[in-house]
Design a protein around this motif. Structure first.
Motif, short mmCIF file in Angstrom:
data_model
loop_
_atom_site.label_atom_id
_atom_site.label_comp_id
_atom_site.label_asym_id
_atom_site.label_seq_id
_atom_site.Cartn_x
_atom_site.Cartn_y
_atom_site.Cartn_z
N PRO A 19 0.68 -1.04 -0.04
CA PRO A 19 0.04 -0.15 0.05
C PRO A 19 0.94 1.38 0.12
CG PRO A 19 -0.69 -1.44 1.50
CD PRO A 19 0.48 -2.02 1.18
N GLN A 20 1.81 1.09 0.64
CA GLN A 20 2.95 2.43 0.64
C GLN A 20 3.41 2.80 -0.84
OE1 GLN A 20 5.30 2.56 4.91
NE2 GLN A 20 5.72 0.81 3.28
N GLU A 21 3.56 1.81 -1.48
CA GLU A 21 3.86 1.85 -2.93
C GLU A 21 2.89 2.55 -3.77
OE1 GLU A 21 5.31 -0.95 -6.70
OE2 GLU A 21 5.56 -1.76 -4.53
N ARG A 22 1.60 2.07 -3.48
CA ARG A 22 0.58 2.80 -4.34
C ARG A 22 0.36 4.24 -3.85
NH1 ARG A 22 -3.55 -1.26 -1.93
NH2 ARG A 22 -2.63 -3.25 -1.96
N LEU A 23 0.26 4.47 -2.73
CA LEU A 23 0.18 5.81 -2.11
C LEU A 23 1.25 6.77 -2.42
CD1 LEU A 23 -1.87 7.01 -0.26
CD2 LEU A 23 -0.46 6.54 1.64
N PHE A 24 2.55 6.20 -2.70
CA PHE A 24 3.43 7.04 -2.95
C PHE A 24 3.50 7.39 -4.35
CE2 PHE A 24 8.09 8.09 -3.92
CZ PHE A 24 8.42 9.15 -3.30
N LEU A 25 3.00 6.34 -5.22
CA LEU A 25 2.90 6.47 -6.54
C LEU A 25 1.71 7.73 -6.96
CD1 LEU A 25 3.18 5.78 -9.72
CD2 LEU A 25 1.73 3.98 -9.35
N MET A 62 8.56 -10.38 2.27
CA MET A 62 9.71 -9.83 1.77
C MET A 62 9.62 -8.56 1.49
SD MET A 62 12.86 -10.53 1.19
CE MET A 62 13.07 -12.42 0.96
N PRO A 63 10.31 -7.57 2.30
CA PRO A 63 10.20 -6.26 2.00
C PRO A 63 10.56 -5.87 0.57
CG PRO A 63 11.15 -6.51 4.13
CD PRO A 63 11.09 -7.63 3.27
N THR A 64 9.74 -4.79 -0.01
CA THR A 64 10.11 -4.51 -1.46
C THR A 64 10.21 -3.02 -1.43
OG1 THR A 64 7.49 -4.51 -2.24
CG2 THR A 64 9.06 -6.16 -2.80
N TYR A 65 11.34 -2.65 -0.66
CA TYR A 65 11.37 -1.14 -0.43
C TYR A 65 11.87 -0.30 -1.88
CZ TYR A 65 11.76 -1.37 4.55
OH TYR A 65 11.58 -1.34 5.93
N PHE A 66 12.54 -1.14 -2.91
CA PHE A 66 13.16 -0.80 -3.85
C PHE A 66 11.96 -0.39 -4.91
CE2 PHE A 66 12.26 -4.93 -4.92
CZ PHE A 66 11.98 -5.20 -6.20
N SER A 82 17.09 6.17 -9.16
CA SER A 82 15.98 5.82 -8.81
C SER A 82 15.86 4.95 -7.28
CB SER A 82 14.82 5.07 -9.71
OG SER A 82 13.38 4.79 -9.12
N MET A 83 15.66 5.30 -6.04
CA MET A 83 16.30 4.48 -5.15
C MET A 83 15.33 4.88 -3.92
SD MET A 83 19.82 6.66 -4.18
CE MET A 83 20.25 6.67 -5.80
N THR A 84 15.13 3.87 -3.03
CA THR A 84 14.57 4.00 -2.06
C THR A 84 15.55 4.13 -0.75
OG1 THR A 84 12.84 2.75 -2.61
CG2 THR A 84 12.63 2.75 -0.55
N VAL A 85 15.20 4.97 0.19
CA VAL A 85 16.22 5.10 1.09
C VAL A 85 15.64 4.86 3.00
CG1 VAL A 85 17.67 6.98 2.40
CG2 VAL A 85 17.23 7.08 0.23
N ASP A 86 16.37 3.91 3.44
CA ASP A 86 15.86 3.76 4.86
C ASP A 86 16.84 4.26 6.05
OD1 ASP A 86 14.77 2.77 7.29
OD2 ASP A 86 15.13 0.66 6.77
N THR A 87 16.53 5.33 6.51
CA THR A 87 17.45 5.69 7.82
C THR A 87 16.66 5.98 8.87
OG1 THR A 87 17.65 8.01 6.68
CG2 THR A 87 19.17 6.88 5.93
N ALA A 88 15.65 5.32 9.01
CA ALA A 88 14.56 5.17 10.01
C ALA A 88 13.97 6.35 10.02
CB ALA A 88 15.28 5.17 11.66
N CYS A 89 13.62 7.43 11.21
CA CYS A 89 12.87 8.55 11.01
C CYS A 89 13.26 9.52 10.20
CB CYS A 89 12.39 8.99 12.63
SG CYS A 89 13.92 8.85 13.57
N SER A 90 14.77 9.62 9.83
CA SER A 90 15.05 10.77 8.82
C SER A 90 15.22 10.24 7.46
CB SER A 90 16.58 10.91 9.29
OG SER A 90 17.42 9.84 9.12
N SER A 91 14.20 9.21 7.17
CA SER A 91 14.36 8.59 5.86
C SER A 91 13.87 9.67 4.64
CB SER A 91 13.30 7.46 5.68
OG SER A 91 13.77 6.54 6.74
N SER A 92 12.77 10.44 4.88
CA SER A 92 12.49 11.29 3.65
C SER A 92 13.33 12.45 3.77
CB SER A 92 11.08 11.51 4.23
OG SER A 92 10.93 12.27 5.25
N SER A 93 13.99 12.71 5.04
CA SER A 93 14.84 14.22 4.97
C SER A 93 16.18 13.68 4.07
CB SER A 93 15.11 14.57 6.12
OG SER A 93 13.94 15.20 6.92
N THR A 94 16.67 12.38 4.42
CA THR A 94 17.86 11.81 3.75
C THR A 94 17.71 11.57 2.37
OG1 THR A 94 18.40 10.81 5.73
CG2 THR A 94 19.52 10.04 3.72
N ALA A 95 16.23 11.25 1.94
CA ALA A 95 15.99 11.32 0.45
C ALA A 95 16.15 12.48 -0.23
CB ALA A 95 14.53 10.67 0.42
#
Length: 236
Positions: A19-25, A62-66, A82-95
């Motif tokens: 659902p996160q993929e759909r919502l981000f799209l 199996m997570p599909t972050y990418f 094109s990349m997905t970033v996981d730095t915990a609660c700073s993820s969107s700022s890091t992106a």
């Protein structure tokens, strides 16, 4: 409420998407629309980068972050990074930081950056409770005397980024100018989840230097504000 046919995705495939993929799209589509473009007209070079911050994945074994970022690039024919970033609660700022670096280097002529966080499994709250990270009541008392934890929540957001000169040349409406950014890690501290005041102050100095902004010129700060007795004083 996702409309797979609008994005030319089969309903069967859409059901398997996080659902996160759909919502981000959907949100990236709205960001492009809000900027006054379509996915085709956004940039003729197609060097459009997509940078997504995600930290939770409990929809599939199996997570599909990418795929959160790559789905946008694929459907809109964007050919920049094109990349997905996981730095915990700073993820969107890091992106956003990585998107800026991509613009500076020329890897991207334009970029979309943001993040998405959905909580769709109660185990998420159980895990945070086990780590004593959540507030004991329904409020996060950030920078308060009785701060005892945070309230976890959901959200999604995306922004279109361009070099300022190009945005002005294109006659775009500009919400904000990002003067500079910086990223580092806290290194070794007294505990794995304990922040480092020294590393954070070093980071702020670096960001100010990169932005060529004097600290005295800053009139507004947005804080992380975890609402914890340990984290809040360090941030102050």
């Amino acid at each position: 409420k996702f409309d797979p046919m609008f994005f030319k995705i089969s309903p069967a495939e859409a059901e398997n998407m996080d659902p996160q993929e759909r919502l981000f799209l959907e949100t990236c589509y709205h960001a492009i629309e809000d900027a006054g473009y379509t996915s085709v007209s956004l940039d003729n070079s197609r060097k459009i980068g997509v940078f997504a911050g995600v930290m939770n994945a409990s929809y599939a074994p199996m997570p599909t972050y990418f795929s959160v970022a790559n789905r946008v690039s694929y459907l809109f024919n964007f050919q920049g990074p094109s990349m997905t970033v996981d730095t915990a609660c700073s993820s969107s700022s890091t992106a956003i930081h990585l998107a800026l670096e991509s613009l500076y280097s020329g890897s991207s002529a334009c970029a979309i950056a943001g993040g998405v966080n959905l909580i769709i499994d109660p185990f998420h709250y159980l895990r945070l409770t086990g780590m004593n990270m959540l507030s004991t009541d329904s409020r996060c008392k950030a920078f308060g005397a009785h701060a005892d934890g945070f309230i976890d929540a959901e959200g999604v957001g995306a922004i279109v980024l361009k070099p300022l000169r190009q945005a002005e040349l294109d006659g775009d409406h500009i919400y904000a100018i990002v003067k500079g950014s910086a990223v580092n890690a806290g290194g070794k501290t007294n505990g794995y989840t304990v922040p480092s005041p020294i590393a954070q102050s070093t980071l702020i100095v670096e960001a100010l230097n990169r932005a060529r902004v004097e600290a005295s010129q800053i009139s507004y700060l947005e804080a992380h504000g975890t609402g914890t007795a340990l984290g809040d004083p360090i941030e102050i």
